[in-house]
Design an enzyme around this catalytic site. Structure first.
Site, short mmCIF file in Angstrom:
data_model
loop_
_atom_site.label_atom_id
_atom_site.label_comp_id
_atom_site.label_asym_id
_atom_site.label_seq_id
_atom_site.Cartn_x
_atom_site.Cartn_y
_atom_site.Cartn_z
CG ASN A 1 24.85 -11.61 23.14
OD1 ASN A 1 25.61 -12.40 23.72
ND2 ASN A 1 24.78 -11.50 21.82
CE LYS B 1 27.24 -8.91 20.77
NZ LYS B 1 27.37 -8.03 19.60
CG HIS C 1 24.16 -12.91 17.65
ND1 HIS C 1 25.17 -12.25 16.98
CD2 HIS C 1 23.64 -12.01 18.52
CE1 HIS C 1 25.25 -11.00 17.43
NE2 HIS C 1 24.33 -10.83 18.37
CD GLU D 1 28.54 -10.55 17.32
OE1 GLU D 1 28.59 -11.27 18.33
OE2 GLU D 1 28.41 -9.30 17.37
CD GLU E 1 20.89 -8.58 18.09
OE1 GLU E 1 21.13 -7.88 19.07
OE2 GLU E 1 21.55 -9.60 17.80
N GLY F 1 27.39 -3.11 17.43
CA GLY F 1 28.74 -2.73 17.83
C GLY F 1 29.29 -1.52 17.10
CB SER G 1 24.31 0.78 18.64
OG SER G 1 25.46 0.31 17.96
P1 13P Z 1 25.74 -4.04 20.64
O1 13P Z 1 24.69 -3.62 21.65
O2 13P Z 1 27.11 -4.06 21.19
O3 13P Z 1 25.61 -3.25 19.37
O4 13P Z 1 25.42 -5.58 20.27
C1 13P Z 1 24.13 -5.94 19.90
C2 13P Z 1 24.05 -7.41 19.83
O5 13P Z 1 24.62 -8.04 18.95
C3 13P Z 1 23.29 -8.11 20.87
O6 13P Z 1 23.08 -9.44 20.55
#
Ligand code: 13P
Length: 262
Positions: free
Chosen positions: A12, A14, A102, A104, A174, A180, A220
């Site tokens: 992903n 982002k 997601h 976010e 997640e 992150g 992560s």
């Molecule tokens: P990270 O791997 O940067 O922690 O992000 C995970 C994520 O949100 C994947 O959709």
């Protein structure tokens, strides 16, 4: 007989990578990943909308086995929804996967389970595979209520779907506190929740659906922690954020089998 669930590792990206950067990254992946990698694992990238066409053209033109998809979708058909992108448009791009819910999007765009469910339906209607994202924030985990929280998100996201639809989709667990932050869930924590997700799908939609739904862990994920997470029986792959922006890191994650945890 145990269900055979082919692992899925999806990057992903982002809100990263212009279309030119996306081409460069996809080229590196196309160069590095081999037939052996694709035989063992489905591997996908999820670029921003603005890079999808470039990634599609490269993958098609060079006949790469890399899959691709989108990070979000409108629940609506085409129409007066300024700034949104419909499932029909994504299907025309040849997208295989589309993320729905997601964290976010839930946090920054206030998406709730009803909206996420309508996105899942829109994706299914266009014969793409939804990746339903669920996961608890830190305070919920600290209160010990993570299973109830995640299963409520699961029920909401899958409401009204047929067993066949549920069996073909992907759920990504997640935990928000792991995204992150560098604070990856322990393999046991990931397994606890992924097992509960599978159990709930089996209870609500029947055992065949529970046995065939792929459940990913995200938060992560790095080359070094991937093998132990993948050793858990109910974890079928990973949704990778930051580490998917670096071709060599992502390829190492895809080759987790080569670094045994034993
Ligand atoms: P990270 O791997 O940067 O922690 O992000 C995970 C994520 O949100 C994947 O959709």
């Amino acid at each position: 007989m145990a269900a055979v669930r082919k692992p899925l590792i999806a990057g992903n990206w982002k809100m990263n990578n212009s279309h030119l950067e996306a081409i460069a990254l996809t080229q590196k992946l196309g160069f590095a990943l081999t037939d052996k990698d694709f035989a063992a694992t489905e591997i996908a990238v999820l670029p921003p909308f603005t890079a999808l066409r470039s990634v599609q053209t490269l993958i098609d033109g060079d006949k790469l086995r890399l899959l691709y998809g989108a990070q979000d979708v409108s629940p609506h058909e085409d129409g007066p929804y300024t700034g949104d992108v419909s499932a029909r448009m994504l299907a025309k791009f040849g997208c295989r996967f589309v993320l729905a819910g997601h964290s976010e999007r839930r946090i920054h765009h206030h998406e709730d389970d009803v909206l996420v469910n309508s996105k899942v339906r829109a994706v299914l209607q266009r014969n793409m595979t939804p990746v339903l994202c669920i996961g608890e924030p830190l305070e919920v985990r600290q209160a010990g209520e993570h299973l109830d929280y995640v299963l409520a998100q699961l029920d909401g996201g899958l409401a009204g779907l047929t067993a066949g639809q549920v069996g073909g989709l992907v759920v990504a667990y997640e935990p928000v506190w792991a995204i992150g932050t560098g604070q990856v869930a322990t393999p046991a924590d990931a397994q606890e929740v992924c097992r509960a997700i599978r159990g709930r799908i089996s209870a609500v939609h029947g055992h065949p659906a529970g046995a065939s739904t792929r459940i990913l862990y995200g938060g992560s994920v790095k080359p070094d922690n991937m093998p132990a997470i993948m050793a858990e029986p109910d974890v079928d792959g990973a949704l990778v954020g930051g580490a998917s922006l670096d071709a060599s890191e992502f390829v190492r994650i895809c080759r987790y089998r080569e670094r045994s945890t034993a």
